[in-house]
Scaffold this motif. Structure first.
Motif, PDB file in Angstrom:
ATOM      1  N   LEU A  96      29.063 -17.730  23.821  1.00 29.31           N
ATOM      2  CA  LEU A  96      28.578 -16.435  23.360  1.00 29.31           C
ATOM      3  C   LEU A  96      27.108 -16.305  23.738  1.00 29.31           C
ATOM      4  O   LEU A  96      26.359 -17.285  23.670  1.00 29.31           O
ATOM      5  CB  LEU A  96      28.736 -16.293  21.839  1.00 29.31           C
ATOM      6  CG  LEU A  96      30.171 -16.257  21.308  1.00 29.31           C
ATOM      7  CD1 LEU A  96      30.158 -16.311  19.792  1.00 29.31           C
ATOM      8  CD2 LEU A  96      30.888 -15.004  21.796  1.00 29.31           C
ATOM      9  N   ALA A  97      26.703 -15.121  24.139  1.00 30.99           N
ATOM     10  CA  ALA A  97      25.309 -14.914  24.530  1.00 30.99           C
ATOM     11  C   ALA A  97      24.808 -13.585  23.982  1.00 30.99           C
ATOM     12  O   ALA A  97      25.590 -12.643  23.762  1.00 30.99           O
ATOM     13  CB  ALA A  97      25.160 -14.936  26.055  1.00 30.99           C
ATOM     14  N   LEU A  98      23.521 -13.533  23.746  1.00 32.69           N
ATOM     15  CA  LEU A  98      22.846 -12.307  23.317  1.00 32.69           C
ATOM     16  C   LEU A  98      21.728 -12.004  24.298  1.00 32.69           C
ATOM     17  O   LEU A  98      20.957 -12.904  24.659  1.00 32.69           O
ATOM     18  CB  LEU A  98      22.269 -12.469  21.909  1.00 32.69           C
ATOM     19  CG  LEU A  98      21.443 -11.280  21.399  1.00 32.69           C
ATOM     20  CD1 LEU A  98      22.364 -10.170  20.907  1.00 32.69           C
ATOM     21  CD2 LEU A  98      20.489 -11.702  20.281  1.00 32.69           C
ATOM     22  N   VAL A  99      21.657 -10.772  24.755  1.00 37.04           N
ATOM     23  CA  VAL A  99      20.546 -10.309  25.580  1.00 37.04           C
ATOM     24  C   VAL A  99      19.952  -9.083  24.899  1.00 37.04           C
ATOM     25  O   VAL A  99      20.619  -8.047  24.770  1.00 37.04           O
ATOM     26  CB  VAL A  99      20.996  -9.950  27.011  1.00 37.04           C
ATOM     27  CG1 VAL A  99      19.824  -9.348  27.792  1.00 37.04           C
ATOM     28  CG2 VAL A  99      21.530 -11.170  27.732  1.00 37.04           C
ATOM     29  N   ALA A 100      18.731  -9.204  24.413  1.00 33.74           N
ATOM     30  CA  ALA A 100      18.004  -8.086  23.819  1.00 33.74           C
ATOM     31  C   ALA A 100      16.822  -7.814  24.740  1.00 33.74           C
ATOM     32  O   ALA A 100      15.854  -8.565  24.755  1.00 33.74           O
ATOM     33  CB  ALA A 100      17.538  -8.418  22.410  1.00 33.74           C
ATOM     34  N   TYR A 101      16.935  -6.778  25.521  1.00 35.81           N
ATOM     35  CA  TYR A 101      15.996  -6.609  26.627  1.00 35.81           C
ATOM     36  C   TYR A 101      15.007  -5.483  26.377  1.00 35.81           C
ATOM     37  O   TYR A 101      15.248  -4.549  25.618  1.00 35.81           O
ATOM     38  CB  TYR A 101      16.749  -6.368  27.939  1.00 35.81           C
ATOM     39  CG  TYR A 101      17.690  -5.187  27.943  1.00 35.81           C
ATOM     40  CD1 TYR A 101      17.262  -3.916  28.331  1.00 35.81           C
ATOM     41  CD2 TYR A 101      19.031  -5.339  27.581  1.00 35.81           C
ATOM     42  CE1 TYR A 101      18.123  -2.846  28.346  1.00 35.81           C
ATOM     43  CE2 TYR A 101      19.902  -4.264  27.594  1.00 35.81           C
ATOM     44  CZ  TYR A 101      19.449  -3.018  27.977  1.00 35.81           C
ATOM     45  OH  TYR A 101      20.307  -1.951  27.985  1.00 35.81           O
ATOM     46  N   ARG A 102      13.886  -5.633  27.041  1.00 37.49           N
ATOM     47  CA  ARG A 102      12.819  -4.626  26.947  1.00 37.49           C
ATOM     48  C   ARG A 102      13.353  -3.281  27.430  1.00 37.49           C
ATOM     49  O   ARG A 102      13.867  -3.180  28.549  1.00 37.49           O
ATOM     50  CB  ARG A 102      11.633  -5.053  27.813  1.00 37.49           C
ATOM     51  CG  ARG A 102      10.428  -4.148  27.732  1.00 37.49           C
ATOM     52  CD  ARG A 102       9.247  -4.814  28.414  1.00 37.49           C
ATOM     53  NE  ARG A 102       9.479  -5.051  29.817  1.00 37.49           N
ATOM     54  CZ  ARG A 102       9.233  -4.146  30.789  1.00 37.49           C
ATOM     55  NH1 ARG A 102       8.786  -2.959  30.461  1.00 37.49           N
ATOM     56  NH2 ARG A 102       9.436  -4.442  32.045  1.00 37.49           N
ATOM     57  N   PRO A 103      13.261  -2.243  26.621  1.00 36.00           N
ATOM     58  CA  PRO A 103      13.896  -0.970  26.993  1.00 36.00           C
ATOM     59  C   PRO A 103      13.055  -0.127  27.945  1.00 36.00           C
ATOM     60  O   PRO A 103      12.561   0.939  27.596  1.00 36.00           O
ATOM     61  CB  PRO A 103      14.056  -0.274  25.629  1.00 36.00           C
ATOM     62  CG  PRO A 103      12.893  -0.778  24.831  1.00 36.00           C
ATOM     63  CD  PRO A 103      12.663  -2.197  25.274  1.00 36.00           C
ATOM     64  N   ASP A 104      12.862  -0.630  29.177  1.00 36.46           N
ATOM     65  CA  ASP A 104      12.152   0.169  30.170  1.00 36.46           C
ATOM     66  C   ASP A 104      12.991   1.399  30.531  1.00 36.46           C
ATOM     67  O   ASP A 104      14.191   1.440  30.262  1.00 36.46           O
ATOM     68  CB  ASP A 104      11.838  -0.674  31.407  1.00 36.46           C
ATOM     69  CG  ASP A 104      13.092  -1.241  32.044  1.00 36.46           C
ATOM     70  OD1 ASP A 104      13.761  -0.505  32.787  1.00 36.46           O
ATOM     71  OD2 ASP A 104      13.414  -2.415  31.787  1.00 36.46           O
ATOM     72  N   PRO A 105      12.399   2.410  31.130  1.00 39.51           N
ATOM     73  CA  PRO A 105      13.124   3.679  31.336  1.00 39.51           C
ATOM     74  C   PRO A 105      14.405   3.547  32.134  1.00 39.51           C
ATOM     75  O   PRO A 105      15.390   4.233  31.840  1.00 39.51           O
ATOM     76  CB  PRO A 105      12.095   4.549  32.075  1.00 39.51           C
ATOM     77  CG  PRO A 105      10.778   3.974  31.712  1.00 39.51           C
ATOM     78  CD  PRO A 105      10.992   2.514  31.549  1.00 39.51           C
ATOM     79  N   VAL A 106      14.436   2.684  33.154  1.00 41.62           N
ATOM     80  CA  VAL A 106      15.591   2.640  34.045  1.00 41.62           C
ATOM     81  C   VAL A 106      16.385   1.337  33.906  1.00 41.62           C
ATOM     82  O   VAL A 106      17.182   0.989  34.769  1.00 41.62           O
ATOM     83  CB  VAL A 106      15.146   2.839  35.515  1.00 41.62           C
ATOM     84  CG1 VAL A 106      14.563   4.224  35.697  1.00 41.62           C
ATOM     85  CG2 VAL A 106      14.126   1.777  35.940  1.00 41.62           C
ATOM     86  N   ALA A 107      16.181   0.614  32.793  1.00 36.29           N
ATOM     87  CA  ALA A 107      16.967  -0.575  32.459  1.00 36.29           C
ATOM     88  C   ALA A 107      16.928  -1.629  33.569  1.00 36.29           C
ATOM     89  O   ALA A 107      17.940  -2.245  33.883  1.00 36.29           O
ATOM     90  CB  ALA A 107      18.412  -0.191  32.138  1.00 36.29           C
TER      91      ALA A 107
END
Length: 428
Positions: free
Chosen positions: A139-150
């Motif tokens: 199982l993995a979690l990715v919580a990424y910086r919400p830049d405009p174009v992902a």
């Protein structure tokens, strides 16, 4: 003096039907309520919950054209291959949250920040409950910086770190995983403006103005720019400057700021525009009226092309298939970014026809004689390229339900993730 214990994540023993053995988890509802008014940064709270959930955490610092930030990557389970699921979604834009959800707009939050908070905590709670070793999976979690174009999510999709794993993307689509109903393309158009020009009129005043929307609205920035264009066309004001505006994770911006040179007083602004108390003392004098006109024409041309693509595919187009997601740069040198929802599962000839239609729409604006020239364009389609042999789903609590009761919705979402993740892993 505030009780400092509010700033410490509360951990409790919690047993779920799919636990092997009972883990150390946390009270999801309390975790949501204690986030509000806490002086502890949200990222620190999330890392604490992941630590007690026995999740190996990698903090990946990111820096690109949109600034810097941190993408949190967590992995649970020691299997090097075989089935697995990645839970991926954007971090809220706020570092700390105000005393209550009702204060989020005044705190400068993105309209989706509350939904993102609830969904992120629900996903972390599910990770704390499930035992991937017993399920024979990762199982993995990715919580990424919400830049405009992902861009952060785009770059991670094909990392060997997640090889062979399905993806569950965050979205307010409900608590059952659904296949994406459209592909998203990111279209960047360069706007290499001409030389700076002197103001055409004598100004009676210079003011800073702002328009905001409290909820996610894909058409908001185009309407806001149209308001500014109309003011200039009627000779009421000249657009001296436009703050670089950017949305978040392929969503439209919720705020547009500009500096206006007032020609006619009193200046009558339409809703939701308002004059700010203070005006920025310096402005980048450029041909902003021409730039905005070009952006509006590009938006209209691309929407016409995308709507035609849906019709050709025999499907109904989304209500707003093209969103303005960012304007970057000064009035004499910048770029505009659009996100386009395109029909899924097109064959190669169909995709080529859509690309040609998008290029033709931009070429038409380029050849229309705008004072502000249109430069080259770049299209990234799809915005999230699914890894080979992996399934991609979207799942998350409905926005209205989150606003009605964030804590209760988080508890329901956490239970749903436990059931869905177990089911997806068994199917693999």
């Amino acid at each position: 003096m505030r009780n400092r214990r509010r700033d410490i994540p509360t951990l409790t023993a919690q047993v779920k039907p799919l636990c092997y053995p009972p883990p150390v988890s946390f009270d999801i509802a309390r975790a949501v309520t204690e986030t509000f008014g806490s002086r502890t940064a949200l990222l620190d709270r999330i890392l604490s919950y992941l630590y007690f959930a026995d999740v190996a955490v990698v903090e990946q610092s990111t820096a690109d054209a949109w600034g810097s930030g941190v993408t949190v990557i967590g992995l649970k389970g020691q299997a090097e291959s075989g089935p697995g699921v990645v839970l991926a979604g954007p971090l809220p834009t706020l570092r700390v949250f105000p005393e209550a959800p009702s204060a989020l707009p005044d705190a400068g939050a993105h309209p989706r920040d509350l939904v993102r908070l609830v969904d992120l905590l629900a996903r972390v709670s599910a990770l704390s409950v499930l035992d991937p070793e017993a399920l024979g999976a990762r199982l993995a979690l990715v919580a990424y910086r919400p830049d405009p174009v992902a861009e952060a999510l785009h770059d991670l999709a094909h990392s060997p770190f997640f090889s062979g794993m399905d993806w569950v993307l965050s979205g307010p689509t409900g608590l059952e995983p659904t296949r994406p109903s459209f592909d998203v393309a990111v279209i960047e158009v360069r706007l290499p403006g001409g030389p700076r020009r002197a103001p055409r009129h004598r100004f009676r005043n210079v003011v800073s103005v702002r328009a905001r929307t409290p909820r996610t609205d894909p058409a908001f920035p185009v309407r806001a720019l149209q308001d500014l264009s109309d003011l200039a066309a009627r000779g009421h004001a000249d657009i001296l400057d436009l703050e670089p505006c950017a949305g978040s994770d392929l969503l439209a911006p919720s705020q547009v700021d500009a500096v206006l040179g007032v020609i006619r007083e009193p200046l009558s602004l339409p809703e939701p525009w308002e004059v700010l108390a203070e005006t920025r003392p310096t402005v980048r004098l450029g041909a902003w009226s021409e730039v905005i006109g070009t952006v509006l024409d590009l938006s209209h041309g691309l929407e016409t092309a995308v709507s035609a693509a849906w019709t050709a595919a025999g499907a109904i187009s989304p209500a707003a298939p093209v969103r303005l997601v960012a304007i970057r740069g000064a009035g004499d040198d910048g770029s505009v970014f659009f996100a386009a929802d395109l029909p899924p599962c097109l064959d190669s000839p169909g995709r080529e026809r859509v690309r040609e239609a998008l290029d033709a729409a931009i070429t038409q604006v380029r050849d229309s004689g705008h004072p502000n020239p249109v430069g080259p364009c770049t299209t990234r389609w799809p915005a999230f390229p699914p890894p080979r042999d992996a399934r991609t789903f979207t799942m998350g609590p409905i926005e209205d339900r989150v606003w009605e009761d964030p804590a209760a919705t988080a508890r329901l979402a956490a239970d749903a993730y436990v059931e869905v993740l177990s089911r997806l892993l068994r199917e693999r």
